[in-house]
Enzyme design. Sequence first.
Site, PDB file in Angstrom:
ATOM      1  CB  ILE A 192      -1.049   0.050   1.261  1.00  0.00           C
ATOM      2  CG1 ILE A 192      -2.404   0.826   1.019  1.00  0.00           C
ATOM      3  CG2 ILE A 192      -0.181   0.423   2.522  1.00  0.00           C
ATOM      4  CD1 ILE A 192      -3.351   0.782   1.882  1.00  0.00           C
ATOM      5  CB  VAL A 239      -0.016  -2.255   6.934  1.00  0.00           C
ATOM      6  CG1 VAL A 239      -0.896  -1.696   7.919  1.00  0.00           C
ATOM      7  CG2 VAL A 239      -0.092  -1.408   5.694  1.00  0.00           C
ATOM      8  CG  ASP A 240       1.383   1.881  12.350  1.00  0.00           C
ATOM      9  OD1 ASP A 240       1.485   2.808  11.708  1.00  0.00           O
ATOM     10  OD2 ASP A 240       1.174   1.772  13.800  1.00  0.00           O
ATOM     11  CB  SER A 277      -8.450  -5.848  12.786  1.00  0.00           C
ATOM     12  OG  SER A 277      -8.706  -4.588  13.347  1.00  0.00           O
ATOM     13  CB  THR A 278      -6.668  -9.497   8.455  1.00  0.00           C
ATOM     14  OG1 THR A 278      -5.718  -8.858   7.833  1.00  0.00           O
ATOM     15  CG2 THR A 278      -8.089  -8.921   8.289  1.00  0.00           C
ATOM     16  CE1 TYR A 313      -3.371  -4.595  17.377  1.00  0.00           C
ATOM     17  CE2 TYR A 313      -5.018  -3.308  16.651  1.00  0.00           C
ATOM     18  CZ  TYR A 313      -3.937  -3.451  17.475  1.00  0.00           C
ATOM     19  OH  TYR A 313      -3.110  -2.176  17.990  1.00  0.00           O
TER      20      TYR A 313
HETATM   21  P1  ADP Z   1      -3.282  -5.123  12.351  1.00  0.00           P
HETATM   22  O1  ADP Z   1      -2.563  -4.656  13.744  1.00  0.00           O
HETATM   23  O2  ADP Z   1      -4.569  -4.188  12.362  1.00  0.00           O
HETATM   24  O3  ADP Z   1      -3.772  -6.542  12.359  1.00  0.00           O
HETATM   25  P2  ADP Z   1      -1.314  -5.629  10.494  1.00  0.00           P
HETATM   26  O4  ADP Z   1      -0.455  -4.371   9.908  1.00  0.00           O
HETATM   27  O5  ADP Z   1      -0.538  -6.524  11.437  1.00  0.00           O
HETATM   28  O6  ADP Z   1      -2.371  -4.882  11.281  1.00  0.00           O
HETATM   29  O7  ADP Z   1      -1.735  -6.420   9.407  1.00  0.00           O
HETATM   30  C1  ADP Z   1      -2.673  -5.713   8.658  1.00  0.00           C
HETATM   31  C2  ADP Z   1      -2.780  -6.421   7.015  1.00  0.00           C
HETATM   32  O8  ADP Z   1      -1.883  -5.547   6.590  1.00  0.00           O
HETATM   33  C3  ADP Z   1      -2.389  -7.863   7.202  1.00  0.00           C
HETATM   34  O9  ADP Z   1      -3.195  -8.322   6.182  1.00  0.00           O
HETATM   35  C4  ADP Z   1      -0.858  -7.926   6.657  1.00  0.00           C
HETATM   36  O10 ADP Z   1      -0.310  -8.738   5.877  1.00  0.00           O
HETATM   37  C5  ADP Z   1      -1.021  -6.499   5.847  1.00  0.00           C
HETATM   38  N1  ADP Z   1       0.120  -5.595   5.267  1.00  0.00           N
HETATM   39  C6  ADP Z   1       1.440  -5.524   5.993  1.00  0.00           C
HETATM   40  N2  ADP Z   1       2.172  -4.781   5.453  1.00  0.00           N
HETATM   41  C7  ADP Z   1       1.461  -4.197   4.084  1.00  0.00           C
HETATM   42  C8  ADP Z   1       1.672  -3.360   3.289  1.00  0.00           C
HETATM   43  N3  ADP Z   1       2.964  -2.758   3.066  1.00  0.00           N
HETATM   44  N4  ADP Z   1       0.832  -3.116   2.231  1.00  0.00           N
HETATM   45  C9  ADP Z   1      -0.729  -3.618   2.441  1.00  0.00           C
HETATM   46  N5  ADP Z   1      -0.769  -4.632   3.291  1.00  0.00           N
HETATM   47  C10 ADP Z   1       0.058  -4.589   4.303  1.00  0.00           C
END
Ligand code: ADP
Length: 176
Positions: A6, A28-29, A112-113, A116
């Site tokens: 993203i 992703v954060d 959240s997937t 979380y």
């Molecule tokens: P949460 O804490 O809300 O569960 P996460 O970041 O652990 O958030 O995961 C949320 C989703 O984002 C997961 O499906 C993860 O695979 C995905 N994710 C991680 N990095 C990226 C990225 N750079 N772009 C898009 N999705 C991502």
Amino acid sequence: MERGDITTLHVDGIVNAANSSLRGGGGVDGAIHRAAGPKLKTECATLGGCSTGDARITKGYRLPAPWVIHTVGPVWRDGKHGEEELLADCHRRSLEIAMEKGLETLAFPAISTGAYGFPLRQAANIALRTTATFLAEHALPHEIYFILFTERDLSIWGEILDTMIKKQSKDQANDT
Ligand code: ADP
């Protein structure tokens, strides 16, 4: 709906699956904070956190997207702690903020997937349903993208979307 990272998207806004401190984390954060550069953390620190189900907007700094909407998804416990409603709130609040800022294109990750632990199919259903309802009732944003990080996630979200579209066509046929 597509597979990808993203942080590379050229859209008006991307949604971050943040935590309530808004001070950055993993998944992703972490990727968004790394790509945006340190000024993102500085701006986030001025916001005073964010509660679960709510969202805040910041600039995108070094990201190709000029805006980031930080939303705090629920941690999955057993489904009996308002998780579904809170995940729907995250999507609605993010869309409302995007609309207020005049954003035309917005991209969501699968909130959240990851860490979380929200069940993927259930999350896809909630995200897609909430977004479809919002789009039917508001003029902005024009386009929403769901960015899935793995091929498996993409295929599950695709299946859920197909089922929703088929159900909608069937309901429409029954109405006429
Ligand atoms: P949460 O804490 O809300 O569960 P996460 O970041 O652990 O958030 O995961 C949320 C989703 O984002 C997961 O499906 C993860 O695979 C995905 N994710 C991680 N990095 C990226 C990225 N750079 N772009 C898009 N999705 C991502």
